[in-house]
Design a protein around this motif. Structure first.
Motif, mmCIF file in Angstrom:
data_model
loop_
_atom_site.group_PDB
_atom_site.id
_atom_site.type_symbol
_atom_site.label_atom_id
_atom_site.label_comp_id
_atom_site.label_asym_id
_atom_site.label_seq_id
_atom_site.Cartn_x
_atom_site.Cartn_y
_atom_site.Cartn_z
ATOM 1 N N ALA A 99 -8.709 -25.957 3.909
ATOM 2 C CA ALA A 99 -9.119 -27.178 4.631
ATOM 3 C C ALA A 99 -8.167 -27.476 5.787
ATOM 4 O O ALA A 99 -8.592 -27.837 6.890
ATOM 5 C CB ALA A 99 -9.172 -28.349 3.650
ATOM 6 N N ILE A 100 -6.864 -27.333 5.516
ATOM 7 C CA ILE A 100 -5.879 -27.567 6.580
ATOM 8 C C ILE A 100 -6.085 -26.576 7.710
ATOM 9 O O ILE A 100 -6.040 -26.926 8.895
ATOM 10 C CB ILE A 100 -4.466 -27.475 6.003
ATOM 11 C CG1 ILE A 100 -4.237 -28.618 4.982
ATOM 12 C CG2 ILE A 100 -3.426 -27.523 7.109
ATOM 13 C CD1 ILE A 100 -2.925 -28.517 4.249
ATOM 14 N N VAL A 116 -7.687 -25.012 -6.376
ATOM 15 C CA VAL A 116 -7.398 -26.236 -5.626
ATOM 16 C C VAL A 116 -6.424 -25.948 -4.483
ATOM 17 O O VAL A 116 -6.592 -26.416 -3.350
ATOM 18 C CB VAL A 116 -6.839 -27.308 -6.574
ATOM 19 C CG1 VAL A 116 -6.336 -28.502 -5.795
ATOM 20 C CG2 VAL A 116 -7.913 -27.726 -7.586
ATOM 21 N N SER A 117 -5.404 -25.170 -4.777
ATOM 22 C CA SER A 117 -4.428 -24.823 -3.736
ATOM 23 C C SER A 117 -5.084 -24.054 -2.601
ATOM 24 O O SER A 117 -4.854 -24.331 -1.417
ATOM 25 C CB SER A 117 -3.278 -24.020 -4.330
ATOM 26 O OG SER A 117 -2.643 -24.739 -5.377
ATOM 27 N N GLY A 175 -8.203 -24.070 -1.776
ATOM 28 C CA GLY A 175 -9.111 -24.967 -1.050
ATOM 29 C C GLY A 175 -8.357 -25.881 -0.084
ATOM 30 O O GLY A 175 -8.813 -26.152 1.034
ATOM 31 N N THR A 176 -7.192 -26.362 -0.539
ATOM 32 C CA THR A 176 -6.381 -27.247 0.330
ATOM 33 C C THR A 176 -5.905 -26.514 1.564
ATOM 34 O O THR A 176 -5.981 -27.012 2.698
ATOM 35 C CB THR A 176 -5.196 -27.803 -0.462
ATOM 36 O OG1 THR A 176 -5.699 -28.488 -1.646
ATOM 37 C CG2 THR A 176 -4.388 -28.750 0.384
ATOM 38 N N VAL A 177 -5.381 -25.323 1.347
ATOM 39 C CA VAL A 177 -4.905 -24.519 2.484
ATOM 40 C C VAL A 177 -6.050 -24.213 3.431
ATOM 41 O O VAL A 177 -5.915 -24.280 4.665
ATOM 42 C CB VAL A 177 -4.227 -23.237 1.986
ATOM 43 C CG1 VAL A 177 -3.885 -22.322 3.144
ATOM 44 C CG2 VAL A 177 -2.974 -23.571 1.185
#
Length: 914
Positions: free
Chosen positions: A821-822, A814-815, A817-819
């Motif tokens: 995406a940003i 999840v981490s 993926g978040t990075v």
């Protein structure tokens, strides 16, 4: 008034007899009269004081109860004085009781009411069926005495015991009550008796296997001493007489005479009749035949000649003048051929030489002969010591011949010569039998003075053939040949034409023997003329006397050490022992698995101990249960324990040893022992090898050849892997042959066991990995199913290892993926901004272009001024927000279809141009 009648009875002397009362504490007694028949009449003589209890009469006398004095027995009678004797068995004597009893083994009912001892005239015979027959006699002794009798016990398939119980309920010891089998004719037996009441028991239990004939036990001449007196004398039985009064025994009548009961003299038979010694009647003489005479040779004279002599068989019972159906052309009796014909003497037997008197004498040690003259063995050779008899003009000195009375049986046995061997010995003989009835030829070996073990027997007519027997013990032994014309008891010579002929007898390695040849032997380094045996695992090269080593993994034959053929190769998966005298197995086997895979290893050590198993129960004709017991010693190194089968019926306790043996076991109730084993024999004493076709494994064994088994006995043990079998000795016999063999020569057994499986390896187990729980992961090892191995490698223990759980990786995902995406949004914004700048510059360039078509603006107006980007950026960052830019972008195209381009002045004021 009626008269009264009084009846008075008077006894005659024949109506009563006298008896003594029991002795009182003072040792006195009374004589009383006892009527022979119960009656109420009176008139018996009054009691009188009797003789002292210590009173007794001498032999040949009896106590006259009327005068209470000893009187001599009259002629034709006899007396033992203080004893009683029973030598007539026309009927059961008074006091003897016989009854049959069922042993009730396995709740099998057998009618034994007729299984009793049967009087046969001169003797009494036991039963021959599967019942227990007891003969008993009770006697009261006034002093210590003895009991003696004669018995004939030829068949050990009958258990024969004699024991005594006295008034203290004491019985004969268990060891001394069992009778030994008869070695020759009638066997005497004596036993001391205690004072008081004694009950004598003769008991037999037959155990007749299917198809075998049983010979009964015979008893005669029972005598008991120790009674106080005898009140009568016994009449001499037929065939005996006593000429003088006061005889202690009767004398048998000589041959060709007879007597009736109570005779004082014997009567001569008529000329045409005959009688054997002790006969009670005469028989008519049969016509003489060629079977009634034989021929012999006189000793050789100085010229080497011998006379042919014809003699009648003694005692002569045939008649030369009686007409009869015989084998000559005249139809009458045959005459005795004339004697005196001269013939050349046959040579001496091998190893003997002819003397000056044409006799035979043994050659000295170190020499040999073919029966003529002795010659010394050449240097480097040794005499082959033994005995070989093939000329029978004279009975050898170490042999004798005798006849069993009434049984038409002869024997020739070694005697007076030590048959002791320094190594193994072999006896061979050639024989022939001709029979019209159930004749049998027996061959026996005696390893003690009291016993002869039956080696082999032949029934009926047999062709001329040879038989060999290997002696395996270093001890003195005698050999006996017994010929029985018929198993039926008979006094008539109806089987006189039946015969057994012995042509040659040869025995090797005999101490004190002679040599018929010399053989090369190994030469010692110290002396060139002294023979030295080859060392172990070496054989002698033919004709050289030189020892040569046997090839590897072979064993040397003990009875033949000359030539390379003496080295016998061991079978597959076996190896020779240290002495190279036999092949052994270490109970281990390596086998290539099917398909050429891994090598499987087997360890039969848990099966190496002696294992016993039994066949299914079998039953005799009357339902007596028995079974065959087998003992197997599968494998083992030197010094291993061998299988032993014992005969504990007789005192000799015959034992046989080998890899496998068999014995017959009867129920323990027969003799009160835990196990009663008989008739043991070896079914395998040589390990041929361990062969395999993956499964099952075959371990064949072999034994010496016998008459019934021309190729020898063989035993094959098949091992089959069966992990479900917990026992080590689960051995089964073929379903079609419940005794383990169908022909008596080839034995087959199936041994199912866990220990017949291969040793376990890594390929026999697999691993199971568990899920990662709280950072821990477990690995478990389990056996492959079905399990087909034992021992070997152990199952590894469970292992534990660290691991990462799923929650952690989910958070990381999840981490990440978040990075990502940003970062992706940032890159998109960046490139969008760059695109807008290029669009703005292009619009500005178009606005500054001239009115003339196809005319480009000046170079300085189209170029991007230095620092312009920075200025524009600054304006955007300071004057307009992100939402403002979005709003401006939405107004870039006007309602009339033209794009609106925002312009910046140098002062930063925003203008719109349409």
């Amino acid at each position: 008034m009626l008269p009264v009648l009084f009846w008075v009875c008077f006894f005659l002397q024949s109506d009563y007899h006298f008896e003594y009362t029991d002795c009182d504490v003072l040792g006195s007694r009374w004589r009383v009269a006892v009527p022979n028949k119960p009656d109420t009449c009176t008139g018996l003589p009054d009691p009188v004081k009797g003789t002292q209890c210590t009173f007794s009469c001498s032999e040949g006398e009896f106590l006259d109860m009327r005068s209470q004095e000893c009187q001599k027995c009259s002629g034709g009678t006899y007396s033992l004085g203080t004893g009683v004797a029973f030598d007539e068995w026309d009927s059961m004597p008074a006091g003897f009781i016989s009854h049959g009893m069922n042993m009730n083994i396995a709740d099998i009912y057998t009618n034994c009411s007729n299984s009793t001892w049967i009087p046969k005239g001169d003797y009494i015979a036991s039963n021959i069926d599967e019942c227990t027959s007891t003969l008993s006699y009770a006697v009261s002794l006034k002093k210590a005495g003895t009991v003696s009798f004669e018995y004939f016990y030829p068949d050990n398939t009958i258990f024969f015991e004699f024991y005594v119980q006295n008034d203290q309920c004491e019985s004969t010891d268990s060891e001394g009550r069992w009778m030994r089998t008869s070695e020759k004719d009638w066997t005497p037996h004596n036993l001391k008796l205690n004072r008081g009441n004694n009950v004598l028991y003769w008991r037999t239990t037959s155990f007749a296997l299917v198809g075998s004939a049983v010979k009964p036990v015979l008893l005669r001449n029972i005598a008991i001493s120790g009674v106080a007196y005898t009140s009568e004398c016994f009449h001499c039985k037929p065939g005996t007489y006593s000429a003088k009064p006061g005889s202690a025994h009767c004398t048998p009548c000589p041959a060709d005479s007879y007597s009736n009961k109570g005779a004082t003299v014997c009567q001569q038979c008529e000329v045409d009749k005959y009688a054997e010694a002790g006969s009670g009647s005469c028989k008519r003489r049969p016509a003489c035949t060629t079977s009634d005479y034989f021929y012999t040779h006189t000793p050789c004279d100085s010229k080497g000649q011998t006379q042919l002599m014809y003699k009648w068989i003694e005692p002569k019972i045939c008649s030369e003048i009686v007409e009869g159906t015989v084998d000559n052309s005249t139809g009458g009796s045959v005459k005795l051929p004339a004697s005196g014909q001269m013939e050349t003497c046959p040579p001496c037997n091998p190893g003997f030489s002819v003397t000056n008197t044409s006799g035979c004498e043994p050659c000295p040690h170190g020499s040999y002969s073919n029966g003529t003259a002795c010659a010394e063995c050449p240097v480097g050779t040794e005499p082959v010591v033994g005995f070989e008899y093939k000329w029978w003009n004279k009975m050898p000195d170490n042999m004798r011949s005798s006849v069993y009375s009434r049984e038409y049986r002869w024997e020739v046995g070694s005697q007076g010569q030590s048959v002791e061997r320094s190594e193994l010995s072999r006896i061979s003989f050639v024989f022939e039998t001709q029979c019209t009835a159930d004749c049998t030829l027996y061959f026996m070996a005696g390893y003690s003075e009291r016993t002869n073990d039956l080696v082999e027997h032949w029934s009926g007519t047999t062709r001329k053939q040879s038989y060999s027997y290997l002696v395996k013990s270093n001890s003195t032994v005698s050999f006996t040949w017994g010929f029985q014309r018929t198993q039926a008891y008979s006094e008539v010579r109806q089987y006189s034409s039946d015969f057994a002929k012995m042509y040659t007898v040869q025995i090797t390695n005999v101490v004190g023997g002679v040599a018929s040849q010399c053989r090369h032997c190994a030469l010692g380094s110290g002396s060139a003329s002294e023979c030295v045996p080859c060392p172990p695992a070496h054989y002698m090269v033919n004709g050289t006397g030189v020892c040569k080593s046997c090839p590897p993994n072979t064993f040397i034959r003990a009875d033949q050490t000359v030539g390379e053929a003496a080295c016998i190769h061991c079978g597959p998966n076996t190896h020779s022992n240290k002495a190279h005298s036999a092949c052994v197995s270490d109970c281990r086997l390596d086998l290539q698995s099917t398909g050429g895979g891994e090598v499987l290893q087997y360890d039969f050590t848990p099966l190496a101990n002696i294992t016993s198993f039994q066949s299914s129960p079998r039953f005799t004709s009357k339902g007596l249960r028995y079974f065959h017991q087998f003992r197997v010693g599968l494998c083992g190194e030197e010094g291993r324990e061998v299988a032993v089968c014992v005969d504990n019926v007789t005192e000799s306790r015959k034992e046989v040893r080998g890899y496998a043996c068999q014995s017959t076991v009867v129920p323990s109730e027969v003799r009160g022992q835990s196990v009663v084993s008989s008739q043991p024999f070896t079914i395998g004493d040589t390990l041929i090898g361990k062969r395999s076709s993956f499964t099952p494994w075959c371990i064949p064994l072999k034994y010496e050849t016998t008459q019934a088994c021309k190729k020898g006995r063989t035993t094959t043990i098949r091992l089959r892997c069966d992990p479900t079998v917990a026992r080590k000795d689960q051995i089964t016999l073929p379903s079609k042959c419940s005794e383990g063999t169908c022909d008596g020569c080839s034995f087959h057994f199936l041994w199912r066991s866990l220990y017949a499986c291969p040793l376990c390896t890594e390929s026999h187990y697999r691993e199971i990995v568990s899920a990662c729980i709280q950072g821990i992961q477990r690995t478990t090892y389990v056996w492959q199913q079905p399990l087909q191995c034992t021992g070997g490698v152990s199952l590894p223990a469970q292992t534990v290892s660290a691991c990462v759980t799923l929650d952690f990786w989910l958070k990381v995902g999840v981490s990440t993926g978040t990075v990502a995406a940003i970062l992706l949004i940032s890159i998109s914004c960046y490139f969008w901004k760059r695109t807008r700048k290029l669009e703005y510059k292009y619009s500005k360039l178009m606005m500054t272009a001239g009115d003339k078509e196809c005319e480009l603006p000046a170079a300085d107006s189209c170029a991007i001024m230095e620092g312009e980007d920075a200025e524009d950026d600054l304006i955007y960052l300071t004057k307009k927000s992100f939402f403002t830019k979005i709003k401006s972008f939405s107004r870039e195209r006007s309602s009339d279809g033209f794009d609106s381009v925002p312009l910046k002045s140098s002062s930063g004021l925003e203008m719109e141009m349409s």
